[in-house]
Design an enzyme around this catalytic site. Structure first.
Site, PDB file in Angstrom:
ATOM      1  N   LYS A   1     -10.009   5.826  -0.123  1.00  0.00           N
ATOM      2  CA  LYS A   1     -10.218   5.668   1.318  1.00  0.00           C
ATOM      3  C   LYS A   1     -11.574   5.012   1.563  1.00  0.00           C
ATOM      4  CE  LYS A   1      -9.996   8.224   5.693  1.00  0.00           C
ATOM      5  NZ  LYS A   1      -9.083   7.237   6.294  1.00  0.00           N
TER       6      LYS A   1
ATOM      7  N   THR B   1      -7.894   2.735  10.525  1.00  0.00           N
ATOM      8  CA  THR B   1      -8.975   3.410  11.253  1.00  0.00           C
ATOM      9  C   THR B   1     -10.229   2.544  11.236  1.00  0.00           C
ATOM     10  OG1 THR B   1      -9.563   4.630   9.241  1.00  0.00           O
ATOM     11  CG2 THR B   1      -8.056   5.704  10.778  1.00  0.00           C
TER      12      THR B   1
ATOM     13  N   GLY C   1       0.830  -1.201   0.000  1.00  0.00           N
ATOM     14  CA  GLY C   1       0.000   0.000   0.000  1.00  0.00           C
ATOM     15  C   GLY C   1       0.861   1.247   0.000  1.00  0.00           C
ATOM     16  N   ASN C   2       0.238   2.392  -0.248  1.00  0.00           N
ATOM     17  CA  ASN C   2       1.013   3.637  -0.302  1.00  0.00           C
ATOM     18  C   ASN C   2       1.717   3.925   1.018  1.00  0.00           C
ATOM     19  OD1 ASN C   2       0.315   4.318  -2.976  1.00  0.00           O
ATOM     20  ND2 ASN C   2      -1.655   5.115  -2.311  1.00  0.00           N
TER      21      ASN C   2
ATOM     22  N   LYS D   1      -0.461 -11.731  -0.495  1.00  0.00           N
ATOM     23  CA  LYS D   1       0.038 -12.737  -1.446  1.00  0.00           C
ATOM     24  C   LYS D   1       1.569 -12.721  -1.420  1.00  0.00           C
ATOM     25  CE  LYS D   1      -0.725  -9.559  -5.350  1.00  0.00           C
ATOM     26  NZ  LYS D   1      -1.390  -9.424  -6.672  1.00  0.00           N
TER      27      LYS D   1
ATOM     28  N   HIS E   1      -9.900  13.480   1.478  1.00  0.00           N
ATOM     29  CA  HIS E   1      -8.968  12.379   1.254  1.00  0.00           C
ATOM     30  C   HIS E   1      -9.094  11.838  -0.168  1.00  0.00           C
ATOM     31  CE1 HIS E   1      -8.691  12.393   5.662  1.00  0.00           C
ATOM     32  NE2 HIS E   1      -7.587  11.684   5.520  1.00  0.00           N
TER      33      HIS E   1
END
Length: 266
Positions: free
Chosen positions: A159, A101, A13-14, A38, A155
């Protein structure tokens, strides 16, 4: 002093990519593995974008903790996995630092109880940007004098949760110093459902989701003849890494769960 042995969950992920870089580049930290959905059995260096970072990839977090000596888990996955990973970490004596979150108050209370039973530190941070933490603190200060307030958070459009954890945490901090009150005209009517945003003890929270955004929030206070706007912008995800580093260093010194970096920033 031995290096802190760290596992990163969600490395592709970022945020996860930035965390892998930060851990790998911090002299006192040691990245020992990553947990991914994976690529089981591969080396992280075999995945595009991680050249030279030769640590194993696990798809099963329990197996990872059983096979390796781990001090801290940095979890930057999705809300569906955050709680599960924390519970497995506690069971294996690992201290979690979580950027996921979507935790309810009941979740936090239950996880805090688990942490204290195991005498392990844990940190859940809705936002790791130091500037965002200051924005929340400043907003709480302002709310003592300007109790009419609305929050606009913006955002990226990938998200999953709305409003953001940062917006909810900001509202909770403001509510600690502000009596609950309805805002706007007492007879106001939404011509389109949701136009006035979410209602948190009379405060309104508005969520914007657009491509090109990273993480942004403004808290707007209104008073007689004046307004005050407190705004924070994360324009790059590197802005979160000093907070992640601080959380890792802090989680080793506590034996309970802390929700929000504002509790470890003096």
């Amino acid at each position: 002093m031995n290096n802190v042995k760290i596992v990163v969950a969600g490395p592709r992920g970022n945020m996860g990519r930035e965390a892998v870089k930060m851990v790998s580049g911090t002299e006192s930290f040691e990245l020992v593995a990553v947990v991914d959905s994976k690529h089981e059995g591969m080396s992280l260096s075999e995945i595009e974008g991680f050249h030279g970072i030769d640590v194993p990839v696990y798809t099963n977090i329990q197996t990872c903790f059983e096979e390796l000596d781990v001090d801290v888990l940095i979890d930057l996955t999705a809300p569906a996995f955050g709680r599960k990973h924390m519970e497995i970490a506690f069971a294996n004596g690992v201290r979690p630092v979580v950027g996921t979150t979507g935790f309810s108050e009941a979740d936090i209370a239950e996880l805090r109880n688990m942490a204290e039973q195991k005498e392990l530190g844990a940190i859940i941070a809705p936002n790791f940007a130091i500037g965002a933490i200051l924005m929340m603190k400043f907003s709480q200060m302002a709310a003592k004098y300007l109790p009419d307030v609305e929050i606009i958070e913006q955002h990226h459009d990938r998200k999953l949760d709305a409003p953001s954890g940062t917006a909810v945490k900001t509202a909770q901090l403001i509510a600690e110093v502000r009596a609950e009150k309805a805002q706007g005209h007492p007879n106001e009517k939404e011509e389109l459902k949701g136009a006035r945003g979410a209602d948190f003890e009379g405060m309104r929270i508005h969520s914007v989701r657009l491509p090109g955004l990273v993480a942004h929030q403004e808290v707007i206070f209104g008073g007689v003849g004046q307004t005050l706007t407190i705004r924070h912008d994360s324009i790059d995800r590197t802005s979160f890494m000093p907070g992640v580093k601080l959380a890792v260093e802090s989680v080793l010194k506590i034996d309970t769960l802390v929700y929000g970096l504002e509790h470890i920033i003096e």
